[in-house]
Design a protein around this motif. Structure first.
Motif, PDB file in Angstrom:
ATOM      1  N   GLN A  71      62.336  17.979  -5.962  1.00 56.32           N
ATOM      2  CA  GLN A  71      61.294  18.096  -7.060  1.00 56.32           C
ATOM      3  C   GLN A  71      60.779  16.834  -6.791  1.00 56.32           C
ATOM      4  O   GLN A  71      59.514  16.441  -7.409  1.00 56.32           O
ATOM      5  N   ARG A  81      58.426  16.104  -4.008  1.00 60.17           N
ATOM      6  CA  ARG A  81      57.141  16.904  -4.484  1.00 60.17           C
ATOM      7  C   ARG A  81      56.172  16.195  -5.182  1.00 60.17           C
ATOM      8  O   ARG A  81      55.050  16.121  -5.057  1.00 60.17           O
ATOM      9  N   GLN A  82      56.779  15.507  -6.381  1.00 59.00           N
ATOM     10  CA  GLN A  82      56.075  14.660  -7.314  1.00 59.00           C
ATOM     11  C   GLN A  82      55.577  13.505  -6.416  1.00 59.00           C
ATOM     12  O   GLN A  82      54.302  12.962  -6.572  1.00 59.00           O
ATOM     13  N   ASP A 141      67.838  20.326  -5.439  1.00 58.29           N
ATOM     14  CA  ASP A 141      66.683  20.749  -6.206  1.00 58.29           C
ATOM     15  C   ASP A 141      66.018  19.609  -7.031  1.00 58.29           C
ATOM     16  O   ASP A 141      64.841  19.556  -6.722  1.00 58.29           O
TER      17      ASP A 141
END
Length: 368
Positions: free
Chosen positions: A251, A254-255, A247
């Motif tokens: 993340q 995604r950033q 996860d």
């Protein structure tokens, strides 16, 4: 500043102590095939994916092959898959003597066109392989509904999408079977080839479990002809360690994708930026732009000259591959994407200055 397309060293070094400790533990145990490490990884994988059953396997390709074998695909069957994807989505169909039928994709999300899928279903269709390409979920619920209406199976190719979701549901749990790859470049990357299958169907799970080890049950008694599709204990153990971090990895990806979208938006006269489909949780296994006006290859050469890693996924659609040329299918959108798509570095450990270097290099090409 040089920026690699993928750099695994920092990610794996962060966990080096845990890997070394686990390696020594397995070395002392002498349990290198199957056993506790595999069972533990499968249990944690099932929990993460919210699926009843999982099996660790030898690769993402073998996950697909095992799934189709368990669903009893045979010569003369037709299995539909997108024409814009990695080769194994189709090759596993052909290896069983069945016929891959290629569907065009959407320009925006690279995933299977629902309307084109409906047109390709015939009396010979046994099932559909839907691909969650680059970490973007395809429209799972719609494909599942179509398959249910026609009484055919739905296999999810999740090779690039561990952690991706559609309406808060994990990919791999919509169809009959979900197939994952842990090739080192993936969101959850192993230390060689490995994969996973998941299902909520107990009968399908039991069938795959037997087929995974040469169709053997009990030992040395073979009910069926399967294959050697086992995951190594060491791979399972290392993946189990990294699963706790996935996860975080996603993340960060995604950033990074958000940074690119914000800082490349001014170039939208020249390139199309990737986006997250409504209802999706995108894992960004790849960040793939579309370069218009026949400038893709020139941009690639420019970036490489600046030591910025980039790659074309994929330069040739499946209907254009030599081994499938006899099919003579036309996939107009997929064939355009094959001339425009270019993937930029997106891995979690990219630093701010590296991301800026990529953005500056892309801007530099269009400003020269």
């Amino acid at each position: 500043m040089p920026v690699k397309l993928l750099d695994l060293v920092e990610q794996n070094n962060e966990l080096k102590g845990a890997f070394v400790e686990k390696f020594e533990e397995i070395l002392e145990s002498g349990q290198f095939i199957m056993g506790h490490e595999v069972e533990s990884f499968e249990a944690n994988g099932a929990k993460y994916l919210s699926c009843r059953y999982t099996l660790g396997v030898s690769s993402g390709t073998d996950a697909l092959l095992l799934a189709l074998m368990a669903l009893k695909v045979k010569p003369g069957d037709e299995v539909i898959c997108p024409g814009y994807t990695f080769f194994s989505s189709a090759s596993c169909i052909s290896r069983l003597g069945a016929d891959p039928v290629f569907v065009d994709v959407n320009y925006d999300d690279f995933c299977m066109s629902i309307e084109n899928l409906k047109k390709k279903i015939t009396s010979k269709t046994r099932g559909v392989i839907g691909v969650h390409l680059f970490g973007q979920a395809c429209l799972c619920e719609k494909i599942a509904k179509i398959c249910s209406d026609y009484g055919i199976f739905f296999v999810e190719d999740c090779a690039q999408a561990m952690g991706a979701k559609r309406h808060d549901q994990s990919v791999g749990s919509f169809g009959n079977i979900g197939c994952f790859s842990f090739f080192p470049s993936k969101n959850l990357g192993g230390f060689g080839d490995s994969g996973l299958v998941c299902t909520n169907d107990e009968a399908v799970y039991e069938e795959m479990k037997i087929l995974r080890t040469h169709g053997m049950q009990p030992k040395y008694f073979h009910k069926k002809i399967g294959g050697n599709f086992r995951i190594d204990a060491l791979q399972a153990a290392f993946l189990n360690i990294k699963l706790a971090k996935i996860d975080h990895y996603v993340q960060k990806r995604r950033q990074n994708a958000g940074f690119y979208n914000e800082n490349l938006r001014s170039l939208e006269n020249y390139i199309s930026l990737p986006s997250e489909t409504s209802g999706n949780f995108h894992t960004w296994n790849q960040y793939t732009i579309k370069v218009r006006n026949d400038k893709r290859d020139d941009l690639k050469d420019w970036l490489l000259s600046k030591k910025i890693g980039c790659e074309v996924y994929y330069p040739l659609t499946l209907n254009k591959q030599e081994c499938f040329l006899q099919k003579q299918e036309k996939l107009p959108i997929a064939e355009v994407l094959a001339t425009q798509a270019l993937s930029l570095p997106i891995y979690p450990e990219l630093r701010a200055d590296q991301l800026e270097a990529v953005v500056d290099a892309v801007h530099g090409f269009f400003q020269k």
